[in-house]
Design a protein around this motif. Structure first.
Motif, PDB file in Angstrom:
ATOM      1  N   UNK A 192       2.033  -7.257  12.662  1.00 20.79           N
ATOM      2  CA  UNK A 192       3.414  -7.405  12.204  1.00 20.79           C
ATOM      3  C   UNK A 192       3.421  -7.187  10.690  1.00 20.79           C
ATOM      4  N   UNK A 193       4.208  -6.241  10.226  1.00 23.53           N
ATOM      5  CA  UNK A 193       4.255  -5.958   8.785  1.00 23.53           C
ATOM      6  C   UNK A 193       5.708  -5.898   8.316  1.00 23.53           C
ATOM      7  N   UNK A 194       5.901  -6.139   7.029  1.00 22.11           N
ATOM      8  CA  UNK A 194       7.248  -6.010   6.479  1.00 22.11           C
ATOM      9  C   UNK A 194       7.662  -4.543   6.545  1.00 22.11           C
ATOM     10  N   UNK A 195       8.905  -4.289   6.800  1.00 22.05           N
ATOM     11  CA  UNK A 195       9.415  -2.919   6.841  1.00 22.05           C
ATOM     12  C   UNK A 195       9.212  -2.239   5.492  1.00 22.05           C
ATOM     13  N   UNK A 196       9.099  -0.932   5.534  1.00 19.85           N
ATOM     14  CA  UNK A 196       8.901  -0.166   4.302  1.00 19.85           C
ATOM     15  C   UNK A 196      10.000  -0.444   3.281  1.00 19.85           C
ATOM     16  N   UNK A 197      11.214  -0.657   3.758  1.00 22.97           N
ATOM     17  CA  UNK A 197      12.358  -0.843   2.860  1.00 22.97           C
ATOM     18  C   UNK A 197      12.402  -2.245   2.251  1.00 22.97           C
ATOM     19  N   UNK A 198      11.490  -3.131   2.707  1.00 24.63           N
ATOM     20  CA  UNK A 198      11.507  -4.508   2.224  1.00 24.63           C
ATOM     21  C   UNK A 198      10.380  -4.701   1.208  1.00 24.63           C
ATOM     22  N   UNK A 199      10.711  -5.222   0.034  1.00 26.95           N
ATOM     23  CA  UNK A 199       9.694  -5.476  -0.991  1.00 26.95           C
ATOM     24  C   UNK A 199       8.723  -6.545  -0.508  1.00 26.95           C
ATOM     25  N   UNK A 200       7.450  -6.372  -0.858  1.00 25.63           N
ATOM     26  CA  UNK A 200       6.422  -7.331  -0.455  1.00 25.63           C
ATOM     27  C   UNK A 200       5.790  -7.935  -1.713  1.00 25.63           C
ATOM     28  N   UNK A 201       6.361  -9.035  -2.225  1.00 29.12           N
ATOM     29  CA  UNK A 201       5.837  -9.603  -3.476  1.00 29.12           C
ATOM     30  C   UNK A 201       4.382 -10.056  -3.375  1.00 29.12           C
ATOM     31  N   UNK A 202       3.969 -10.509  -2.188  1.00 29.07           N
ATOM     32  CA  UNK A 202       2.567 -10.920  -2.016  1.00 29.07           C
ATOM     33  C   UNK A 202       1.642  -9.716  -2.146  1.00 29.07           C
ATOM     34  N   UNK A 203       2.000  -8.627  -1.481  1.00 26.81           N
ATOM     35  CA  UNK A 203       1.199  -7.407  -1.557  1.00 26.81           C
ATOM     36  C   UNK A 203       1.104  -6.915  -2.993  1.00 26.81           C
ATOM     37  N   UNK A 204       2.215  -7.026  -3.705  1.00 30.39           N
ATOM     38  CA  UNK A 204       2.272  -6.590  -5.092  1.00 30.39           C
ATOM     39  C   UNK A 204       1.309  -7.421  -5.952  1.00 30.39           C
ATOM     40  N   UNK A 205       1.285  -8.743  -5.700  1.00 33.03           N
ATOM     41  CA  UNK A 205       0.403  -9.636  -6.468  1.00 33.03           C
ATOM     42  C   UNK A 205      -1.061  -9.311  -6.171  1.00 33.03           C
ATOM     43  N   UNK A 206      -1.364  -9.020  -4.906  1.00 31.72           N
ATOM     44  CA  UNK A 206      -2.757  -8.706  -4.537  1.00 31.72           C
ATOM     45  C   UNK A 206      -3.177  -7.369  -5.142  1.00 31.72           C
ATOM     46  N   UNK A 207      -2.240  -6.431  -5.187  1.00 25.85           N
ATOM     47  CA  UNK A 207      -2.530  -5.143  -5.831  1.00 25.85           C
ATOM     48  C   UNK A 207      -2.933  -5.371  -7.294  1.00 25.85           C
ATOM     49  N   UNK A 208      -2.182  -6.241  -7.976  1.00 23.77           N
ATOM     50  CA  UNK A 208      -2.490  -6.557  -9.372  1.00 23.77           C
ATOM     51  C   UNK A 208      -3.874  -7.197  -9.503  1.00 23.77           C
ATOM     52  N   UNK A 209      -4.195  -8.088  -8.537  1.00 17.84           N
ATOM     53  CA  UNK A 209      -5.501  -8.764  -8.571  1.00 17.84           C
ATOM     54  C   UNK A 209      -6.626  -7.748  -8.360  1.00 17.84           C
ATOM     55  N   UNK A 210      -6.410  -6.802  -7.442  1.00 16.84           N
ATOM     56  CA  UNK A 210      -7.431  -5.769  -7.192  1.00 16.84           C
ATOM     57  C   UNK A 210      -7.621  -4.901  -8.431  1.00 16.84           C
ATOM     58  N   UNK A 211      -6.519  -4.572  -9.093  1.00 14.56           N
ATOM     59  CA  UNK A 211      -6.617  -3.780 -10.324  1.00 14.56           C
ATOM     60  C   UNK A 211      -7.436  -4.531 -11.380  1.00 14.56           C
ATOM     61  N   UNK A 212      -7.190  -5.833 -11.491  1.00 12.64           N
ATOM     62  CA  UNK A 212      -7.898  -6.594 -12.518  1.00 12.64           C
ATOM     63  C   UNK A 212      -9.384  -6.731 -12.181  1.00 12.64           C
ATOM     64  N   UNK A 213      -9.735  -6.487 -10.909  1.00 12.63           N
ATOM     65  CA  UNK A 213     -11.154  -6.511 -10.518  1.00 12.63           C
ATOM     66  C   UNK A 213     -11.797  -5.131 -10.659  1.00 12.63           C
ATOM     67  N   UNK A 214     -11.008  -4.173 -11.134  1.00 10.15           N
ATOM     68  CA  UNK A 214     -11.564  -2.842 -11.364  1.00 10.15           C
ATOM     69  C   UNK A 214     -11.319  -1.851 -10.239  1.00 10.15           C
ATOM     70  N   UNK A 215     -10.594  -2.240  -9.226  1.00  8.37           N
ATOM     71  CA  UNK A 215     -10.296  -1.302  -8.126  1.00  8.37           C
ATOM     72  C   UNK A 215      -9.048  -0.489  -8.480  1.00  8.37           C
ATOM     73  N   UNK A 216      -9.211   0.360  -9.469  1.00  2.00           N
ATOM     74  CA  UNK A 216      -8.061   1.078 -10.019  1.00  2.00           C
ATOM     75  C   UNK A 216      -7.455   2.075  -9.053  1.00  2.00           C
ATOM     76  N   UNK A 217      -8.223   2.455  -8.032  1.00  6.99           N
ATOM     77  CA  UNK A 217      -7.719   3.457  -7.094  1.00  6.99           C
ATOM     78  C   UNK A 217      -6.660   2.876  -6.137  1.00  6.99           C
ATOM     79  N   UNK A 218      -6.467   1.558  -6.149  1.00  2.00           N
ATOM     80  CA  UNK A 218      -5.510   0.932  -5.227  1.00  2.00           C
ATOM     81  C   UNK A 218      -4.090   1.306  -5.643  1.00  2.00           C
TER      82      UNK A 218
END
Lengths: 230, 82
Positions: free
Chosen positions: B8-34
């Motif tokens: 079950x996933x949020x629809x594409x048209x719906x913002x996912x603030x949790x996903x956004x926060x995890x993306x930021x965390x991955x970037x700060x760990x050096x996973x810039x390709x995310x």
């Protein structure tokens, strides 16, 4: 007139709601457990805040299938007044009594503070004692109050004047168009994230929530031809 | 016994603030390709039947009724041999 405050496992604003009814409406009020399957004795049904069923799966998703909810849906069809606050609002959307859904706050934070609301529609059964566009102070306490609906639904809400409360000055949770509370098309089911029952005495920091309860009482009296002595 | 794996996933048209926060965390760990993270739910539902078509129909009904809120979420599932 008799008022029901529905209790689900995990409701936690039920006592606040009950006391607000007692203090402000002075009406007979009962707690009604979620397994109850007869609401015929009640004229007004209140769904309080909390974390029904631990918010498992989604807020309100499990509560929506409680036996009492069939009765709430029936009461809505009969035109009885139904107010859902916070988790109560989430349950009403899950049950399809109100459109849209409540998402996680955009900030990801649980917010517990006083919020400013604009009364966008004061011609409802629940808001007639407010002035149009009056700004009032009502507390919020939620992690998932970010109201969302698709554009088509939003246009419909606007066209039918179903948006009742909007956040003023600051949108705390990222809700679409700053929506804090909406009403159904028929005008007898209202859902809102802020807690009017927690703002009914001056010592609560605000008593702006009081007039929701007086509005409901007035509506009921008008409908039933009861003369007021207030 | 069959097992349904339900996503079950949020629809594409719906913002996912949790996903956004995890993306930021991955970037700060050096996973810039995310370039995006979406968070969803994964459920395993064991169903007591051997009829795959019937299980599919029932699981779809479960998703529509309870497991997903189709106002904000999409779902997909697979039926596997338990």
């Amino acid at each position: 007139m008799r008022v029901a405050v529905i209790q689900f496992p995990g409701s936690n604003a039920d006592v606040d709601m009950y006391q607000a009814v007692e203090d402000i409406m002075g009406a007979p009020v009962d707690y009604v457990w979620h397994s109850h399957n007869d609401l015929s004795a009640y004229d007004i049904i209140l769904l309080p805040g909390g974390f029904s069923y631990g918010d498992y799966l989604r807020c309100g998703a499990v509560a929506r299938f409680s036996p009492v909810m069939e009765q709430v849906i029936k009461a809505a069809e009969e035109g009885k007044l139904i107010l859902g606050v916070c988790n109560g609002f989430q349950i009403l959307t899950e049950a399809g009594l109100l459109p849209g859904a409540l998402l996680r706050n955009a900030s990801l934070k649980f917010l517990c503070k006083l919020s400013e609301l604009r009364v966008v529609n004061n011609s409802t059964a629940f808001t007639q004692d407010y002035s149009q566009d009056e700004v009032i102070q009502i507390p919020i306490a939620h992690g998932e109050g970010n109201y969302f609906c698709d554009e088509e639904t939003l246009a419909k809400l606007q066209a039918n004047n179903q948006i009742v409360f909007c956040y003023e000055n600051e949108n705390p949770n990222g809700s679409i168009n700053g929506i804090a509370g909406i009403i159904n098309e028929r005008g007898n089911v209202l859902g809102m994230m802020p807690h009017p029952e927690r703002a009914v005495h001056a010592w609560m920091t605000s008593d702006d929530g009081k007039r929701m309860f007086t509005s409901i009482l007035k509506t009921w009296r008008e409908k039933n031809g009861v003369t007021t002595n207030a | 016994m069959l097992k349904a794996t339900v996503y079950v996933t949020l629809r594409e048209s719906v913002l996912d603030p949790q996903g956004h926060a995890i993306q930021g965390a991955l970037h700060s760990l050096g996973f810039d390709e995310v370039k995006g993270v979406r968070i969803g739910k994964y459920l395993e539902v064991n169903v007591d039947t051997t009829d795959k078509a019937q299980a599919e129909e029932r699981v779809r009904e479960m998703c529509e009724k309870l497991l997903a809120n189709t106002v904000i979420e999409d779902y997909r599932f697979e039926i596997l041999e338990g």
